[in-house]
Write an enzyme that holds these catalytic residues in place. Structure first.
Site, short mmCIF file in Angstrom:
data_model
loop_
_atom_site.label_atom_id
_atom_site.label_comp_id
_atom_site.label_asym_id
_atom_site.label_seq_id
_atom_site.Cartn_x
_atom_site.Cartn_y
_atom_site.Cartn_z
CB CYS A 31 5.35 5.05 -7.24
SG CYS A 31 4.25 6.43 -6.86
CB CYS A 55 7.31 6.66 -4.40
SG CYS A 55 5.91 6.07 -3.42
N GLY A 103 3.49 8.33 12.56
CA GLY A 103 4.16 7.05 12.38
C GLY A 103 4.23 6.59 10.94
CG HIS A 162 2.05 5.86 -2.50
ND1 HIS A 162 2.47 5.90 -3.83
CD2 HIS A 162 0.76 5.44 -2.56
CE1 HIS A 162 1.48 5.52 -4.63
NE2 HIS A 162 0.43 5.23 -3.87
CG ASP A 201 2.75 -4.40 6.18
OD1 ASP A 201 2.34 -3.24 6.24
OD2 ASP A 201 3.91 -4.74 6.52
CB THR A 243 7.63 4.13 7.66
OG1 THR A 243 6.74 3.07 7.26
CG2 THR A 243 7.72 4.17 9.18
CG HIS A 291 3.24 9.75 -5.09
ND1 HIS A 291 3.91 8.80 -4.35
CD2 HIS A 291 3.46 10.93 -4.47
CE1 HIS A 291 4.53 9.39 -3.34
NE2 HIS A 291 4.26 10.68 -3.38
CG HIS A 342 -0.04 3.03 3.25
ND1 HIS A 342 0.88 4.04 3.05
CD2 HIS A 342 0.24 2.51 4.47
CE1 HIS A 342 1.68 4.12 4.09
NE2 HIS A 342 1.31 3.21 4.99
CG HIS A 395 -1.61 0.09 7.97
ND1 HIS A 395 -0.49 -0.70 7.97
CD2 HIS A 395 -1.18 1.37 7.83
CE1 HIS A 395 0.59 0.08 7.85
NE2 HIS A 395 0.20 1.32 7.77
P1 AMP Z 1 3.33 3.23 7.46
O1 AMP Z 1 4.44 3.07 8.47
O2 AMP Z 1 1.98 3.50 8.04
O3 AMP Z 1 3.73 4.23 6.40
O4 AMP Z 1 3.17 1.83 6.75
C1 AMP Z 1 4.08 1.34 5.81
C2 AMP Z 1 3.93 -0.15 5.77
O5 AMP Z 1 4.52 -0.62 4.59
C3 AMP Z 1 4.60 -0.88 6.94
O6 AMP Z 1 3.63 -1.64 7.65
C4 AMP Z 1 5.63 -1.77 6.25
O7 AMP Z 1 5.77 -3.04 6.86
C5 AMP Z 1 5.06 -1.89 4.85
N1 AMP Z 1 6.03 -2.16 3.81
C6 AMP Z 1 7.26 -1.60 3.65
N2 AMP Z 1 7.85 -2.08 2.54
C7 AMP Z 1 6.97 -2.95 1.98
C8 AMP Z 1 7.02 -3.79 0.83
N3 AMP Z 1 8.08 -3.80 0.00
N4 AMP Z 1 5.94 -4.56 0.56
C9 AMP Z 1 4.87 -4.56 1.39
N5 AMP Z 1 4.77 -3.80 2.49
C10 AMP Z 1 5.81 -3.00 2.78
ZN ZN Z 2 4.17 6.82 -4.61
#
Ligand code: AMP
Ligand code: ZN
Length: 114
Positions: A7, A4, A93, A98, A30, A95, A46, A100, A102
């Protein structure tokens, strides 16, 4: 390294720009910002998404919200407004599986978000 991404960021085995960490909730910038302010607020624990939160997580969820409020103040977008959102699953949407929030601000947000 775990399987993850977030994580690994919590464990500091992957780098990230850390905005705040209170030991249970972490806020990072981000990597692909969609607004002048784009911060992710996530629990150390997690949890896959908001869909898998239970009553046992009520305090943690509130802690995430309070951290987002404090960051909005610190980033100077409290008065202009901002968007807090969390995506759930494929059609939501999401991706990174875990949980979070925004935190997006510093520009006018559109609706629908797409
Ligand atoms: P979601 O698509 O809602 O799951 O949001 C995941 C977010 O994580 C996206 O906005 C990505 O740009 C961001 N993201 C992916 N990898 C990283 C990383 N290594 N550091 C910071 N943000 C990331
Ligand atoms: Zn996690």
């Amino acid at each position: 390294m775990s399987d993850c991404l977030f994580c690994d960021i919590v464990a500091r085995t992957l780098p990230a720009t850390i905005v705040h960490d209170d030991g249970a909730v972490l806020a990072i910038r981000d990597i692909n910002p969609q607004a002048p302010v784009h911060v992710l607020v996530l629990p150390h624990e997690h949890i896959e998404s908001a869909a898998t939160l239970t009553a046992a997580h009520d305090g943690l969820w509130a802690q995430m919200l309070h951290m987002a409020q404090a960051i909005a103040r610190d980033e100077g977008i409290e008065q202009s407004g901002y968007r807090l959102l969390t995506s759930i699953g494929r059609d939501g949407g999401q991706t990174v599986p875990h949980l979070h929030l925004h935190l997006l601000g510093g520009r006018h947000m559109m609706w629908p978000p797409g």
